[in-house]
Write a protein that holds these residues in place. Structure first.
Motif, PDB file in Angstrom:
ATOM      1  N   MET A 193       1.029  -1.271  -0.033  1.00  8.37           N
ATOM      2  CA  MET A 193      -0.051  -0.020  -0.018  1.00  8.37           C
ATOM      3  C   MET A 193       0.809   1.198   0.075  1.00  8.37           C
ATOM      4  SD  MET A 193      -3.074   1.161   2.642  1.00  8.37           S
ATOM      5  CE  MET A 193      -2.042   2.043   3.924  1.00  8.37           C
ATOM      6  N   THR A 194       0.607   2.230  -0.920  1.00  9.07           N
ATOM      7  CA  THR A 194       1.548   3.341  -0.740  1.00  9.07           C
ATOM      8  C   THR A 194       0.679   4.409   0.237  1.00  9.07           C
ATOM      9  OG1 THR A 194       0.309   4.028  -2.707  1.00  9.07           O
ATOM     10  CG2 THR A 194       2.211   2.962  -3.283  1.00  9.07           C
ATOM     11  N   VAL A 195       1.597   5.347   0.365  1.00 14.11           N
ATOM     12  CA  VAL A 195       0.979   6.373   1.431  1.00 14.11           C
ATOM     13  C   VAL A 195       0.620   7.465   0.541  1.00 14.11           C
ATOM     14  CG1 VAL A 195       1.828   8.031   3.200  1.00 14.11           C
ATOM     15  CG2 VAL A 195       2.637   5.720   3.156  1.00 14.11           C
ATOM     16  N   PRO A 196      -0.389   7.861   0.564  1.00 13.36           N
ATOM     17  CA  PRO A 196      -1.344   9.126  -0.309  1.00 13.36           C
ATOM     18  C   PRO A 196      -0.146  10.585  -0.169  1.00 13.36           C
ATOM     19  CG  PRO A 196      -2.991   8.209   1.128  1.00 13.36           C
ATOM     20  CD  PRO A 196      -1.613   7.751   1.585  1.00 13.36           C
ATOM     21  N   VAL A 197      -0.114  11.338  -1.074  1.00 16.48           N
ATOM     22  CA  VAL A 197       0.619  12.427  -1.025  1.00 16.48           C
ATOM     23  C   VAL A 197      -0.366  13.723  -1.136  1.00 16.48           C
ATOM     24  CG1 VAL A 197       2.429  13.959  -2.364  1.00 16.48           C
ATOM     25  CG2 VAL A 197       2.473  11.193  -1.998  1.00 16.48           C
ATOM     26  N   TRP A 198      -0.243  14.440  -0.472  1.00 15.84           N
ATOM     27  CA  TRP A 198      -0.615  16.002  -0.224  1.00 15.84           C
ATOM     28  C   TRP A 198      -0.778  16.510  -1.715  1.00 15.84           C
ATOM     29  CZ3 TRP A 198      -3.857  18.541   2.826  1.00 15.84           C
ATOM     30  CH2 TRP A 198      -4.096  19.868   2.717  1.00 15.84           C
ATOM     31  N   PRO A 199      -2.105  16.804  -2.296  1.00 14.04           N
ATOM     32  CA  PRO A 199      -2.102  17.256  -3.942  1.00 14.04           C
ATOM     33  C   PRO A 199      -1.452  18.461  -3.970  1.00 14.04           C
ATOM     34  CG  PRO A 199      -4.247  16.713  -2.914  1.00 14.04           C
ATOM     35  CD  PRO A 199      -3.514  16.866  -1.787  1.00 14.04           C
ATOM     36  N   SER A 200      -0.663  18.406  -5.202  1.00 13.77           N
ATOM     37  CA  SER A 200       0.340  19.681  -5.331  1.00 13.77           C
ATOM     38  C   SER A 200      -0.549  20.824  -5.913  1.00 13.77           C
ATOM     39  CB  SER A 200       1.183  19.314  -6.521  1.00 13.77           C
ATOM     40  OG  SER A 200       0.591  18.855  -7.716  1.00 13.77           O
ATOM     41  N   GLU A 201      -2.170  20.563  -6.284  1.00 15.21           N
ATOM     42  CA  GLU A 201      -2.648  21.713  -6.836  1.00 15.21           C
ATOM     43  C   GLU A 201      -3.168  22.516  -5.686  1.00 15.21           C
ATOM     44  OE1 GLU A 201      -2.646  18.190  -8.843  1.00 15.21           O
ATOM     45  OE2 GLU A 201      -4.178  18.175  -7.120  1.00 15.21           O
ATOM     46  N   LEU A 202      -3.146  22.000  -4.374  1.00 12.00           N
ATOM     47  CA  LEU A 202      -3.498  22.557  -2.932  1.00 12.00           C
ATOM     48  C   LEU A 202      -2.584  23.779  -2.654  1.00 12.00           C
ATOM     49  CD1 LEU A 202      -5.314  20.036  -0.961  1.00 12.00           C
ATOM     50  CD2 LEU A 202      -6.188  21.490  -2.659  1.00 12.00           C
ATOM     51  N   PRO A 203      -2.891  25.138  -2.248  1.00  9.96           N
ATOM     52  CA  PRO A 203      -1.873  25.877  -1.738  1.00  9.96           C
ATOM     53  C   PRO A 203      -1.152  25.540  -0.445  1.00  9.96           C
ATOM     54  CG  PRO A 203      -4.238  26.660  -1.363  1.00  9.96           C
ATOM     55  CD  PRO A 203      -4.229  25.400  -2.029  1.00  9.96           C
ATOM     56  N   ARG A 204      -0.188  26.515  -0.075  1.00 12.92           N
ATOM     57  CA  ARG A 204       0.567  26.270   1.020  1.00 12.92           C
ATOM     58  C   ARG A 204      -0.654  26.907   2.304  1.00 12.92           C
ATOM     59  NH1 ARG A 204       6.028  26.839   2.320  1.00 12.92           N
ATOM     60  NH2 ARG A 204       6.358  26.945   0.043  1.00 12.92           N
ATOM     61  N   PRO A 205      -0.592  26.178   3.487  1.00 15.12           N
ATOM     62  CA  PRO A 205      -1.607  26.727   4.610  1.00 15.12           C
ATOM     63  C   PRO A 205      -1.032  28.235   4.865  1.00 15.12           C
ATOM     64  CG  PRO A 205      -0.434  24.698   5.100  1.00 15.12           C
ATOM     65  CD  PRO A 205       0.140  24.991   3.548  1.00 15.12           C
ATOM     66  N   THR A 206      -1.985  28.772   5.235  1.00  8.94           N
ATOM     67  CA  THR A 206      -1.818  30.368   5.727  1.00  8.94           C
ATOM     68  C   THR A 206      -1.071  30.514   7.284  1.00  8.94           C
ATOM     69  OG1 THR A 206      -4.003  30.333   6.670  1.00  8.94           O
ATOM     70  CG2 THR A 206      -3.938  30.842   4.421  1.00  8.94           C
ATOM     71  N   ARG A 207      -0.430  31.659   7.117  1.00  7.73           N
ATOM     72  CA  ARG A 207       0.154  32.031   8.346  1.00  7.73           C
ATOM     73  C   ARG A 207      -0.748  32.171   9.432  1.00  7.73           C
ATOM     74  NH1 ARG A 207       6.024  34.176   7.921  1.00  7.73           N
ATOM     75  NH2 ARG A 207       6.554  33.351   5.949  1.00  7.73           N
ATOM     76  N   PRO A 208      -1.856  33.089   9.420  1.00  6.50           N
ATOM     77  CA  PRO A 208      -2.758  33.290  10.526  1.00  6.50           C
ATOM     78  C   PRO A 208      -3.489  31.920  10.981  1.00  6.50           C
ATOM     79  CG  PRO A 208      -3.254  34.567   8.432  1.00  6.50           C
ATOM     80  CD  PRO A 208      -2.330  33.753   8.038  1.00  6.50           C
ATOM     81  N   GLY A 209      -3.839  30.954  10.333  1.00  3.60           N
ATOM     82  CA  GLY A 209      -4.276  29.786  10.948  1.00  3.60           C
ATOM     83  C   GLY A 209      -3.048  28.817  11.637  1.00  3.60           C
ATOM     84  N   TRP A 210      -1.881  29.204  11.636  1.00  2.00           N
ATOM     85  CA  TRP A 210      -1.015  28.455  11.927  1.00  2.00           C
ATOM     86  C   TRP A 210      -0.506  28.274  13.333  1.00  2.00           C
ATOM     87  CZ3 TRP A 210       2.522  24.867   9.795  1.00  2.00           C
ATOM     88  CH2 TRP A 210       3.519  24.247  10.378  1.00  2.00           C
ATOM     89  N   GLN A 211      -0.751  27.124  13.978  1.00  2.00           N
ATOM     90  CA  GLN A 211      -0.146  26.742  15.335  1.00  2.00           C
ATOM     91  C   GLN A 211       0.197  25.438  15.620  1.00  2.00           C
ATOM     92  OE1 GLN A 211      -3.579  27.625  18.183  1.00  2.00           O
ATOM     93  NE2 GLN A 211      -2.786  26.546  19.777  1.00  2.00           N
ATOM     94  N   GLY A 212       1.423  25.330  16.231  1.00  5.57           N
ATOM     95  CA  GLY A 212       1.997  24.102  16.275  1.00  5.57           C
ATOM     96  C   GLY A 212       2.421  23.939  18.111  1.00  5.57           C
ATOM     97  N   GLN A 213       2.579  22.587  18.413  1.00  2.93           N
ATOM     98  CA  GLN A 213       2.907  22.228  19.588  1.00  2.93           C
ATOM     99  C   GLN A 213       3.522  20.921  19.749  1.00  2.93           C
ATOM    100  OE1 GLN A 213      -0.056  22.512  22.614  1.00  2.93           O
ATOM    101  NE2 GLN A 213       1.112  22.083  24.250  1.00  2.93           N
ATOM    102  N   TYR A 214       4.434  20.590  20.309  1.00  2.00           N
ATOM    103  CA  TYR A 214       4.971  19.250  20.562  1.00  2.00           C
ATOM    104  C   TYR A 214       4.304  18.694  21.371  1.00  2.00           C
ATOM    105  CZ  TYR A 214       9.002  20.079  17.692  1.00  2.00           C
ATOM    106  OH  TYR A 214       9.982  20.327  16.745  1.00  2.00           O
ATOM    107  N   SER A 215       3.995  17.156  21.316  1.00  2.40           N
ATOM    108  CA  SER A 215       3.657  16.529  22.405  1.00  2.40           C
ATOM    109  C   SER A 215       4.391  16.429  23.712  1.00  2.40           C
ATOM    110  CB  SER A 215       3.018  15.117  22.106  1.00  2.40           C
ATOM    111  OG  SER A 215       4.006  14.195  21.415  1.00  2.40           O
TER     112      SER A 215
END
Length: 140
Positions: free
Chosen positions: A1-23
């Protein structure tokens, strides 16, 4: 089984909606006096990232197909370009872009192995755009 790849037609995520946190890999040691003490609970740490993408009508169809069919409603992992690294120019110590022999900037490349988070993507319509917000887990 191959792992799906994020479609290249989709844009980069926006900066205002960005939030990250390590577990948190720490396990608190018990103790009734002094500062808290910790030890590692596990060695690999996933990172939770909240993303938002702004999509046209045709990009919305691409996202819906990717989410519903390629990842089986968010069950399967997928590869995604790292929006904080992929496609950005490599810089020198003083902040100028590194150029190749033809004078073009050398671009960085990085991929994330992701899983959709515990909440389903939320869709909002803003004017003629579709804004999707969704959490992903970036695997170590």
């Amino acid at each position: 089984m191959t792992v799906p790849v994020w479609p290249s037609e989709l844009p980069r995520p926006t900066r205002p909606g960005w939030q990250g946190q390590y577990s948190d890999p720490r396990l608190k040691k018990s103790g009734d006096a002094g500062p808290p003490g910790y030890r590692r609970r596990w060695s690999s740490v996933a990172r939770a990232v909240q993303l938002t993408v702004q999509l046209s009508r045709s990009q919305k169809a691409t996202f819906d197909t990717f989410f519903e069919y390629d990842t089986r409603m968010g069950v399967l992992p997928f590869w995604m370009p790292d929006p904080t690294t992929d496609g950005w120019p490599m810089l020198t110590e003083i902040g100028t872009p590194v150029l190749d022999g033809a004078g073009n900037p050398v671009l960085l490349s990085a991929q994330w192995l992701c899983l959709f988070g515990s909440e389903m993507p939320v869709e909002r319509i803003v004017g003629v755009e579709f804004h999707y917000s969704f959490p992903v887990w970036v695997m170590p």
